[in-house]
Structure formats: C-alpha cells, structure tokens
Scaffold this motif. Sequence first.
Motif, PDB file in Angstrom:
ATOM      1  N   GLU A  63       0.772  -1.426   0.000  1.00 35.78           N
ATOM      2  CA  GLU A  63      -0.011   0.097  -0.001  1.00 35.78           C
ATOM      3  C   GLU A  63       0.896   1.226   0.167  1.00 35.78           C
ATOM      4  OE1 GLU A  63      -3.046   2.205   2.915  1.00 35.78           O
ATOM      5  OE2 GLU A  63      -2.882  -0.068   2.976  1.00 35.78           O
ATOM      6  N   ALA A  64       2.065   1.181   0.771  1.00 36.90           N
ATOM      7  CA  ALA A  64       2.795   2.348   0.724  1.00 36.90           C
ATOM      8  C   ALA A  64       3.549   2.667  -0.648  1.00 36.90           C
ATOM      9  CB  ALA A  64       4.021   2.164   1.961  1.00 36.90           C
ATOM     10  N   ARG A  65       4.007   1.364  -1.267  1.00 40.79           N
ATOM     11  CA  ARG A  65       4.610   1.709  -2.401  1.00 40.79           C
ATOM     12  C   ARG A  65       3.606   2.197  -3.544  1.00 40.79           C
ATOM     13  NH1 ARG A  65       8.613  -3.548  -1.746  1.00 40.79           N
ATOM     14  NH2 ARG A  65      10.431  -2.366  -0.838  1.00 40.79           N
ATOM     15  N   GLN A  66       2.494   1.739  -3.153  1.00 41.08           N
ATOM     16  CA  GLN A  66       1.150   2.166  -4.349  1.00 41.08           C
ATOM     17  C   GLN A  66       0.869   3.572  -4.017  1.00 41.08           C
ATOM     18  OE1 GLN A  66      -0.176   0.441  -6.780  1.00 41.08           O
ATOM     19  NE2 GLN A  66      -1.708   2.301  -7.216  1.00 41.08           N
ATOM     20  N   SER A  67       0.999   3.962  -2.866  1.00 40.53           N
ATOM     21  CA  SER A  67       0.609   5.492  -2.798  1.00 40.53           C
ATOM     22  C   SER A  67       1.925   6.225  -3.568  1.00 40.53           C
ATOM     23  CB  SER A  67       0.611   5.799  -1.294  1.00 40.53           C
ATOM     24  OG  SER A  67       2.038   5.726  -0.674  1.00 40.53           O
ATOM     25  N   ARG A 102       1.289  14.528   2.130  1.00 41.18           N
ATOM     26  CA  ARG A 102       1.061  13.097   1.492  1.00 41.18           C
ATOM     27  C   ARG A 102       2.043  11.997   2.303  1.00 41.18           C
ATOM     28  NH1 ARG A 102      -1.379  13.359  -3.753  1.00 41.18           N
ATOM     29  NH2 ARG A 102      -0.905  11.169  -4.034  1.00 41.18           N
ATOM     30  N   VAL A 103       3.231  12.610   2.389  1.00 45.30           N
ATOM     31  CA  VAL A 103       4.218  11.729   2.913  1.00 45.30           C
ATOM     32  C   VAL A 103       3.945  11.187   4.457  1.00 45.30           C
ATOM     33  CG1 VAL A 103       6.479  11.367   3.645  1.00 45.30           C
ATOM     34  CG2 VAL A 103       6.198  11.904   1.189  1.00 45.30           C
ATOM     35  N   ASP A 104       3.579  12.305   5.176  1.00 46.42           N
ATOM     36  CA  ASP A 104       3.106  12.214   6.422  1.00 46.42           C
ATOM     37  C   ASP A 104       1.914  11.269   6.641  1.00 46.42           C
ATOM     38  OD1 ASP A 104       4.870  13.953   7.390  1.00 46.42           O
ATOM     39  OD2 ASP A 104       3.885  15.707   7.523  1.00 46.42           O
ATOM     40  N   GLU A 105       0.878  11.405   5.630  1.00 47.83           N
ATOM     41  CA  GLU A 105      -0.172  10.648   5.723  1.00 47.83           C
ATOM     42  C   GLU A 105       0.169   8.981   5.412  1.00 47.83           C
ATOM     43  OE1 GLU A 105      -4.426  10.140   3.145  1.00 47.83           O
ATOM     44  OE2 GLU A 105      -3.183  11.572   2.999  1.00 47.83           O
ATOM     45  N   THR A 106       1.075   8.710   4.428  1.00 48.18           N
ATOM     46  CA  THR A 106       1.546   7.387   4.168  1.00 48.18           C
ATOM     47  C   THR A 106       2.270   6.809   5.194  1.00 48.18           C
ATOM     48  OG1 THR A 106       1.744   8.032   1.885  1.00 48.18           O
ATOM     49  CG2 THR A 106       2.966   5.921   2.700  1.00 48.18           C
ATOM     50  N   VAL A 107       3.223   7.549   5.919  1.00 47.92           N
ATOM     51  CA  VAL A 107       3.853   7.123   7.128  1.00 47.92           C
ATOM     52  C   VAL A 107       3.071   6.926   8.311  1.00 47.92           C
ATOM     53  CG1 VAL A 107       5.913   7.921   8.857  1.00 47.92           C
ATOM     54  CG2 VAL A 107       6.180   8.310   6.348  1.00 47.92           C
ATOM     55  N   GLY A 108       1.930   7.601   8.448  1.00 47.08           N
ATOM     56  CA  GLY A 108       1.146   7.423   9.687  1.00 47.08           C
ATOM     57  C   GLY A 108       0.386   6.208   9.544  1.00 47.08           C
ATOM     58  N   SER A 109      -0.211   6.003   8.091  1.00 52.82           N
ATOM     59  CA  SER A 109      -0.994   4.938   8.202  1.00 52.82           C
ATOM     60  C   SER A 109       0.046   3.587   7.934  1.00 52.82           C
ATOM     61  CB  SER A 109      -1.522   5.048   6.430  1.00 52.82           C
ATOM     62  OG  SER A 109      -2.028   3.635   5.999  1.00 52.82           O
ATOM     63  N   VAL A 110       1.394   3.715   7.625  1.00 51.56           N
ATOM     64  CA  VAL A 110       2.167   2.566   7.762  1.00 51.56           C
ATOM     65  C   VAL A 110       2.493   2.076   9.280  1.00 51.56           C
ATOM     66  CG1 VAL A 110       4.525   1.626   7.322  1.00 51.56           C
ATOM     67  CG2 VAL A 110       3.332   2.624   5.695  1.00 51.56           C
ATOM     68  N   ARG A 111       2.611   3.183  10.006  1.00 55.67           N
ATOM     69  CA  ARG A 111       3.104   3.140  11.483  1.00 55.67           C
ATOM     70  C   ARG A 111       1.753   2.542  12.314  1.00 55.67           C
ATOM     71  NH1 ARG A 111       7.856   5.422  13.624  1.00 55.67           N
ATOM     72  NH2 ARG A 111       8.593   6.836  12.238  1.00 55.67           N
ATOM     73  N   ASP A 112       0.670   2.958  11.795  1.00 57.48           N
ATOM     74  CA  ASP A 112      -0.782   2.474  12.616  1.00 57.48           C
ATOM     75  C   ASP A 112      -0.977   1.008  12.560  1.00 57.48           C
ATOM     76  OD1 ASP A 112      -1.039   5.095  13.674  1.00 57.48           O
ATOM     77  OD2 ASP A 112      -2.458   5.676  12.252  1.00 57.48           O
TER      78      ASP A 112
END
Length: 675
Positions: free
Chosen positions: A262-266, A311-321
């Motif tokens: 999902e992170a790579r897709q973003s 956008r990076v903050d959102e991706t990183v936050g999703s990955v961490r959660d």
Amino acid sequence: MASELTEIVPEQGGRENSRRPPSVSFTGFWNEPELYRRNSQYVTSKILLDNKCFWGRERSPVMKTTRRSLSAWGAAGVPLLVTLCQALMALLGYTSRSVGIAPIVEPVLSISVLFEAAVVFKSNSALVLGLFVLIAVAWAAEGVSMFRFERRTAAYGAATLSGVLFFILFFGVYAPLFTADVPSGQLVMFGLIPIAASGAMGYAAQTYPWEASLDRQTTVTLGHLEEKLDDATEEYASAFDRRLPPEALDSLANVAPDIVAEARQSRREFESTSTELREQIDKCRSMSPDRRNADIAEIERQITSLSPAARVDETVGSVRDRLAEVVRADFTDVAVESPYGTPYQMVNLPTEHREFHIPGVDGAVHIAQLGETTAALVSEESLSTVAEAIQTVNRQLADAETYLDGQARPVTDAIGEGFDSLETVESLLADSRLEFTDRLEDILLEGRIESVTGARELRQQFETAQQTLHECRFDEAHRVAERSAEASDTLVLIWEFARAVSTELSNNRQPPSVPREIPDEVVRSLATAADKYHTRTVSYDGNRLRFGPRQSDSPAQSDGTENSPTTEDQAEEGTIPPASQVVDEVLFVFRELADRAETNDQIYQHRIGDLPESIATEETLVNLQRFANRQPDLFDEVVLQSRQPPGFFEVTAAESTDAHQAIETALDRFREQYG
C-alpha cells in the motif's frame, strides 16, 4: 517612443556589420527572433521601451500594434496634462506672466471658448483640479497596466474611469459654457476634447497586443508551474526515501506485505499524478493563449493540492498505525504449536529464549511484553529501526522455535512409538483366537497385575507427557514418555510370548524361553491360564516354563471295551509321524480343498474317497487336522470323521473369513513352516 532606430555600423573594409549580442535568448514584448540574416548582412533594430532592450530585424505586426497603442495613449494625455498644469498654476497662484509663458497663453485665451473655460475654472478651481488629478491618475494607471504589467482588465478599467471623469468635467463643471456667448464652432470643438481623449484611451487599450502579452504571461506561468511541479515531485521522493527507506520496506515486506504494498502504491499514485500534470502542462502550451487561463488555473490548483509533505506524512502515519496493529497481534501471546497442535507455554522457556534484546529498547524485553513494546517502538522510532527490531524479534523467535523442536523431538518420538505399540496390542487382542485371551485382556488392557501397566493407564501417561511437554518441562516429559514407551513395548512382548506358548503347546514342542523383560508374575499367570485349556500341563518354576503330560484315567466304555486313543493321544505316543515327513501329501490335500471350497461358504466337507489312495493315508489326514487346529484365527472347528472311506473331512471357517480363504491361508502358512 516616436520612431524606430535602426543602426548600421560599417565594418572595416567597407562591409556592413551589425553589433549584436552574443547568444541572446529573446524575452521581450514582441517575440521576435534574436537575430536575422539577410543578404549576408546583419541588420539590428534596437528599440527602447520601459528601460528594456529588444532586438529584432524590422517592424513586426506586434511592434506596429504596440506603437499605435502607445501613440494613442500619449495623445490622450496631451490635453489632460496641459489642463492639469494650468489648474496647478492657478491653484498655486502662478500666472502666465510670472512663469514666462504669456506669449503662448495670451493667444490661446484669445479664443472665446477657452477664455470662458478659464473663467469657469477660476470659480471652481478646487473641484476642477480634483477631477483633473483623478483623470490623470486613471490615464497613468492605464499606461502602467498596458506597458509595464500588461494587465488587460486593469487597463480597460482605468481607460473607462478616465473617460467618465472627462465627461463629468467637461459636461458637468463646464456646463455654463454652453449658455455663454461663445461661437458654436468653438463650442463644438471644445466638446470634442473629452470625446477624443476618451476614444484615444479606449483605442490604446483595444489595439494593444494582448494576445502576445497573454502568450508570454501564460508561457512564463507554465514554466513556473513546471518548476513547482518538479520541486513537489523531488520533495515527495526525498521525503519518502528518507522516512520510508527502501531497505526498511524490503524488510517489513516479510512481516506485513500488504502494508508495504500500500505504501509503494501511494508513491506510484503520486508519481502518476505528477506525470499527468506534466502532460497537461505540455498540452496547455500547444493551446491558444485565450484558452490557456482556465487550464492553467486548474493545473495550478492540482499542483498546489499535491502537498508532498502532507502526503508523505499520511503514508507514514498509515504504515505506522497498521504496522503497530500487526506487531501487537503477532507478538502478543506469542504461540508456537507442538506437533499435537497445542501451543507451548513459552513463558516457561529458558531465559535466553523468553527475553529479547531489541534495537531501540533499553534492556531485555520479556516475551509477555513483546507485543506492546514493539508496538510502542513503531510509533516512536524510525521505520529503519522498527524494521531492524522486527527482524531481531523474528530471528529470536525462530531460534526459540528451533530450540522447541529439538527438545520436543525425542518426546514426540517416544510417544509415537508407544502409541503404535498400544494400538498393536489392542488390535491383536481384538482379533485373538487364543484360548486364554480373556486373561490377556486383564493383563494387557486393564493392568490387573501389579507389575504390569495396562494400555489404558499408559494412554493417560502419554497424555501427561504431552501436557508436560507443552509446559516446557522437557526433561520430565521425556522421562514419562520413555518409561511409558518401554512399558508399551513390554505389552507387545507379553502378547508375543503368550502366542508362542499357545503355538508350542498345540505343536507339541518345547516351551519357549521366557524374556527377561516379562515379570515372573505375568509368566506364572499365563502358565496357569494355558494349563486350563491344553491337554499338556504348563508350569513355571521362576526360571523356565515347563510342559508335561497330564495324568488321567481312561474309564471303560459302557460296552466293556476300552476307549480307543484319540488322534492327539496317538501323536503323543509317537504312532503318527510328524508333518515334516508328509509335507507333499499335506500340501496336495490343502490344494484340493482350496480348489473345491466355495467362496462365502463357512463350512466345507470333503469326502476322503475323492483323494488318491496314496494321499488319503492316516499320517496325512492326522497331520492336516492337527495343523488346521493350530490356526484358531482361521477355523472354528476341524473334524476328521473317519480316516477311511466313506468318511469325510469337514472344516468350519472363523467368522472373520470363509472356508475357501481360510484353507488358502492355511496352505500358505503350512508351506512357509515346512517348505
């Protein structure tokens, strides 16, 4: 600017050469090429406007249009500036004589309409001056909007305002002139001044080359947007690689492949959006200037909405959660299942396998706190540290699983062998045709002899060994499993010994030797049970098992004759030779019986007279009957009615088989035993 200046500079030797700037890229108003060549001569046109220098070959349509617009605008400002200067002089108390322009002003004032206008001005000097100032400001704003900032809307607005104020001044403030004693021709000419000035300002705005200006503006804007897009793309890639390093994602892919995907897709989506915007910019460049503005506004809105950092903050936050949820689920109540499908109690493992040393965490982490500790680490540390920590935990868990497998293998092997032995004993007892099977069941299944552990109790002991294994008490589990497996093997050995006793008794052979593993109490019990069912006595003296003749009287028959000896008695007395001396004859009879017996029949009778005389001898038939009687799992009853014709030989098959199959199996066994 009144005219175009063309400068031709002769070269030495009489040739003409223009002075031209080296490698100049044109950025001026008229989109002219930087250099033109004609007839091997360079002609340079240098036009000065608004402190800028532009190079061209000759007047282009854009240059001509701009000059017309400039001329019209300048012409509109002449009466305005003249009247404004006049108003300022009057307001400040200056006269034409005091400033030395009386020779110019007096002829002008000799014109009736202008004289009357001066009279009106003196009576309303403040108002007239204010209107003239506003008109001048509007006129100047139009010029600045066109020639400096190239703002079409502002230029039209300024021209309109200036014209309206002109009409208010001339047809409002100067209204008394129209009732004064002034020649009509002069009055008409005076009224044409605001009309001509307003028209000139409108003409200047109308004829200005706005399309070329718009083309330059939109081209510059598109360039800025492209730079902004490049900056956003670079910012996103840099922030993504810094906060989600590729090596960290590769490591996390083994733990949470969906999250990494999902992170790579973003990232791919962001790059795809950037590519689409770049294509829109290229497409917009090919449009006409008038059509660009709407698309430029939308492109600018989309580029602004990219927000790479967010956008990076959102991706990183999703990955961490999501990663925190995964590690909390995977590392809370860590379970490794045994081969029996039950998890080990890993809190009972040795220290090196129940305590973890994780990067980013001070001190050892107990396996019970592993889930919450790693989840907290996901929220606090960089993802590179998190990936390293997860790798460390997985590696230590793999080591613990290897340790568990090594400790469990000897236990599970012993339990498996023991269960196999128990199943063998239970199966043999279920199919047993031994005379003292009941006593064997008491010993082997129920364990009713103190020195023997029965199969049912052994199963419970194996279950205890499994439970102890799951509690990670490996040494104790191994001891219980080994002891129980040995006891199970002893049960099999007891069964084999019991069958050997029965077989040797039936075959009139010597008693088998007693295995050391079988307790004396068991041997003595089996001897007692066998003694009840055989014609020979069975006894055990603590060292050896003994068979002996049974002492009994043979009562006289009712008719006064003695009972004739039985077939077994004759064999005991040695009157019938052993089967080894009539092997071929017995095999012949068995084959005859097998060929004629019907499948699914339980009883089969064969007439003695159907056998050849050389085969149907007493020695053959007695040995056949004796061998068949020793196969209780095949025959329930074997009857030899008479050894002479018209007697017959009758067999009754066991319930588990039929006469044909039983005879064939007996044939095979006889062949194996006597060859």
